[in-house]
Design a protein around this motif. Structure first.
Motif, short mmCIF file in Angstrom:
data_model
loop_
_atom_site.label_atom_id
_atom_site.label_comp_id
_atom_site.label_asym_id
_atom_site.label_seq_id
_atom_site.Cartn_x
_atom_site.Cartn_y
_atom_site.Cartn_z
N VAL A 186 0.85 -1.20 0.00
CA VAL A 186 0.00 0.00 0.00
C VAL A 186 0.88 1.24 0.00
CG1 VAL A 186 -1.82 1.26 1.21
CG2 VAL A 186 -1.83 -1.24 1.20
N ASP A 187 1.98 1.17 0.75
CA ASP A 187 2.89 2.31 0.78
C ASP A 187 3.45 2.60 -0.60
OD1 ASP A 187 2.74 3.30 3.28
OD2 ASP A 187 4.28 1.96 4.11
N ARG A 188 3.79 1.55 -1.32
CA ARG A 188 4.32 1.77 -2.67
C ARG A 188 3.21 2.26 -3.61
NH1 ARG A 188 7.18 -3.30 -4.69
NH2 ARG A 188 7.09 -4.08 -2.57
N ALA A 189 1.95 1.87 -3.31
CA ALA A 189 0.83 2.31 -4.15
C ALA A 189 0.58 3.80 -3.99
CB ALA A 189 -0.43 1.53 -3.76
N ARG A 190 0.91 4.31 -2.81
CA ARG A 190 0.59 5.70 -2.50
C ARG A 190 1.07 6.67 -3.57
NH1 ARG A 190 -0.39 7.82 2.70
NH2 ARG A 190 0.28 5.85 3.62
N ARG A 191 2.29 6.44 -4.05
CA ARG A 191 2.86 7.34 -5.05
C ARG A 191 2.04 7.33 -6.35
NH1 ARG A 191 7.22 6.29 -8.09
NH2 ARG A 191 7.00 4.24 -7.24
N LEU A 192 1.67 6.12 -6.76
CA LEU A 192 0.88 5.97 -7.99
C LEU A 192 -0.49 6.63 -7.85
CD1 LEU A 192 1.64 2.27 -8.92
CD2 LEU A 192 2.21 4.32 -10.25
N VAL A 193 -1.08 6.44 -6.67
CA VAL A 193 -2.40 7.01 -6.44
C VAL A 193 -2.32 8.54 -6.48
CG1 VAL A 193 -4.25 7.25 -4.76
CG2 VAL A 193 -3.18 5.02 -5.13
N ASP A 194 -1.32 9.07 -5.79
CA ASP A 194 -1.15 10.53 -5.80
C ASP A 194 -0.98 11.05 -7.21
OD1 ASP A 194 -1.40 10.67 -3.12
OD2 ASP A 194 0.75 10.86 -2.67
N ARG A 195 -0.20 10.31 -8.00
CA ARG A 195 0.05 10.75 -9.37
C ARG A 195 -1.26 10.74 -10.19
NH1 ARG A 195 2.86 6.60 -12.99
NH2 ARG A 195 0.66 6.00 -12.99
N ASP A 196 -2.02 9.66 -10.06
CA ASP A 196 -3.25 9.55 -10.85
C ASP A 196 -4.30 10.56 -10.41
OD1 ASP A 196 -1.96 7.49 -12.04
OD2 ASP A 196 -3.66 6.10 -11.97
N MET A 197 -4.42 10.75 -9.10
CA MET A 197 -5.39 11.73 -8.63
C MET A 197 -4.95 13.12 -9.06
SD MET A 197 -7.91 10.16 -7.18
CE MET A 197 -8.79 11.38 -6.20
N GLY A 198 -3.64 13.36 -9.03
CA GLY A 198 -3.10 14.65 -9.47
C GLY A 198 -3.44 14.91 -10.94
N ALA A 199 -3.33 13.86 -11.75
CA ALA A 199 -3.62 14.00 -13.19
C ALA A 199 -5.11 14.31 -13.38
CB ALA A 199 -3.26 12.72 -13.92
N LEU A 200 -5.93 13.66 -12.55
CA LEU A 200 -7.37 13.89 -12.62
C LEU A 200 -7.70 15.35 -12.29
CD1 LEU A 200 -9.99 11.78 -12.52
CD2 LEU A 200 -10.04 12.60 -10.18
N PHE A 201 -7.10 15.84 -11.20
CA PHE A 201 -7.35 17.23 -10.79
C PHE A 201 -6.84 18.20 -11.85
CE2 PHE A 201 -6.83 15.63 -6.17
CZ PHE A 201 -8.14 15.21 -6.16
N ALA A 202 -5.66 17.90 -12.41
CA ALA A 202 -5.07 18.78 -13.41
C ALA A 202 -5.98 18.88 -14.63
CB ALA A 202 -3.69 18.28 -13.81
N ALA A 203 -6.57 17.74 -15.02
CA ALA A 203 -7.46 17.75 -16.18
C ALA A 203 -8.69 18.61 -15.89
CB ALA A 203 -7.88 16.33 -16.53
N ARG A 204 -9.23 18.50 -14.69
CA ARG A 204 -10.41 19.30 -14.36
C ARG A 204 -10.05 20.77 -14.28
NH1 ARG A 204 -13.45 15.23 -10.18
NH2 ARG A 204 -13.43 13.52 -11.68
N TRP A 205 -8.87 21.05 -13.70
CA TRP A 205 -8.42 22.43 -13.54
C TRP A 205 -8.23 23.08 -14.90
CZ3 TRP A 205 -8.44 25.86 -9.80
CH2 TRP A 205 -7.58 26.95 -9.84
N SER A 206 -7.67 22.33 -15.84
CA SER A 206 -7.37 22.94 -17.13
C SER A 206 -8.64 23.16 -17.95
CB SER A 206 -6.37 22.09 -17.92
OG SER A 206 -6.98 20.91 -18.35
N SER A 207 -9.74 22.55 -17.53
CA SER A 207 -10.98 22.78 -18.26
C SER A 207 -11.77 23.97 -17.69
CB SER A 207 -11.85 21.53 -18.23
OG SER A 207 -12.45 21.40 -16.95
N THR A 208 -11.15 24.73 -16.78
CA THR A 208 -11.86 25.88 -16.22
C THR A 208 -11.35 27.19 -16.81
OG1 THR A 208 -10.29 25.94 -14.38
CG2 THR A 208 -12.36 24.78 -14.00
#
Ligand SMILES: Nc1ncnc2c1ncn2[C@@H]1O[C@H](COP(=O)(O)OP(=O)(O)O)[C@@H](O)[C@H]1O
Ligand SMILES: [Mg+2]
Length: 391
Positions: A290-312
């Protein structure tokens, strides 16, 4: 052997843990529909932010209904043709496989209707004299006729459910027609075994009450974040089916990381599964995975937020930025406080507000207060995008 991940980030989930109350309610309605052959008088609308599990829930309803041979008509609203035309098209598609005579009678009826409801524009030409309400009323009668024709032979089709996903994108005319049809049926056709189950973003109730005045015809059901127990089931059950278990400590770390948000939970499960080397039967998912997953999750959630942010737009960004700093806990922020914030123009504030509601980036908190959609990490992401307007 390495087993593929049983988790479903971004896909329909196989089970819907944590939605037991809604499933129970659906089953009760289904029994009314199939066993008593009665109309489900209210249009059910599950609503909540993107990634909370609305489509998965509707698909779970559909699976349950199909086990009882209910005819399920599914549309994802938002097509230019309008909601009613979408529904009729799907009904036609489903009924063409019927024995010839039965299909023909529904088909003929549908053909005769396209003049009024099937083709957008034509309807307004043929009935341009009428007010929107009158038109909806007429179209509703026609929709009812179609439903009756489909349900004519109860041996073939014991009941019918219309599923409407993304209802917040449906045209107001279409919503009005559907609501009128259900109002008529309640009064005149309580023995017609038909139902509507819909889902939409958090602004769906607002969108619907903007289209129809009698919103007591609708039963709204907000979808909440998953409880810890539901998160644990969502992680353990698919793993157990493959002979794999999680340690208690790995489970609680994973649940904390996802914070109840189903999409994030599937990401955590999927990434931890990969970190554990796609375990064979007998394998165990541990804390370190799970600890190793944390980085991947942060990256994917970050990409999701970035996509939403760029559509504003820039003014939407200013609004979100101000809101991110003003909102505390879950209580939401008043319009006046926002209007006073630096960078937010008072004149355009209600336009920006409704645009952001439509995009699902903010939601109302009663009495005109708003807050940023509570996806874990989103507020922090927005704060990181700009300077503190107060600092
Ligand atoms: N009850 C649930 N438990 C665990 N995961 C879920 C649940 N419901 C949905 N998911 C997962 O959450 C994500 C979003 O689900 P989806 O149904 O597409 O949400 P929405 O339609 O609200 O955007 C998907 O990855 C799905 O597999
Ligand atoms: Mg969806």
């Amino acid at each position: 052997m390495a087993q593929p991940s049983p988790y479903t980030p971004g896909e329909i989930s196989r089970g819907v843990p944590g939605r037991g109350d809604l499933i129970a309610e659906f089953e009760e309605r289904l029994s009314l529909l199939v066993d008593l052959q009665r109309l489900v008088g209210r249009i059910h609308v599950a609503h909540g932010e993107r990634g909370i599990g609305k489509t998965s829930l509707l698909r779970a309803y559909q699976r349950i209904a199909e086990r009882r041979d209910v005819l399920c008509i599914w549309v994802t609203a938002g097509e230019r043709t309008g909601l009613i035309a979408q529904l009729l098209r799907e009904i036609r598609r489903e009924t063409t496989t019927w024995p010839r005579s039965a299909a023909a009678s529904v088909g003929k009826l549908l053909d005769s209707l396209t003049v009024t409801v099937g083709v957008p524009g034509v309807a307004s030409v043929t009935k341009s004299g009428g007010a929107a309400e009158e038109r909806a009323d007429l179209e509703a009668r026609e929709l009812e006729e179609v439903l009756r024709a489909v349900l004519k032979n109860r041996d073939r089709v014991p009941a019918l459910i219309l599923f409407v996903d993304e209802i917040q994108t449906a045209d107001a005319d279409g919503i009005r027609t559907l609501a009128y049809a259900w109002q008529h049926l309640q009064a005149e056709g309580p023995d017609l075994p038909a139902a509507v189950f819909a889902a939409g973003l958090s602004n769906a109730p607002e969108h619907i009450s903007g289209a129809v005045t009698f919103s007591e015809r609708f039963a709204y059901r907000p979808l909440e974040m998953l409880s810890t127990g539901a998160q644990v089931s969502a992680l353990t059950e698919p793993a157990l089916a493959l002979g794999v278990s999680w340690t208690p400590s790995a489970l609680s770390t994973a649940a904390e990381l996802a914070a109840g948000y189903p999409y994030a939970l599937q990401l955590v499960g999927d990434s931890a599964w990969a970190a554990a080397g796609r375990p064979d039967p007998g394998g165990v998912v541990l804390d370190e995975h799970v600890d190793r997953a944390r980085r991947l999750v942060d990256r994917d959630m970050g990409a999701l937020f970035a996509a939403r942010w760029s559509s504003t737009t820039p003014s939407e960004k200013a609004f979100l930025g101000a809101l991110a700093w003003l909102q505390e806990g879950e209580s939401g922020v008043e319009r006046s406080a926002l209007a006073g914030a630096r960078g937010v123009s008072t004149t355009g504030i209600s336009t920006v507000r409704s645009q952001l509601l439509e995009k699902g980036l903010i939601q109302t908190e009663g009495r005109g207060r708003v807050r940023i959609t509570p996806i874990p990490g989103f507020v922090e992401f927005i704060r990181d995008q700009g300077e503190n307007p107060h600092g």
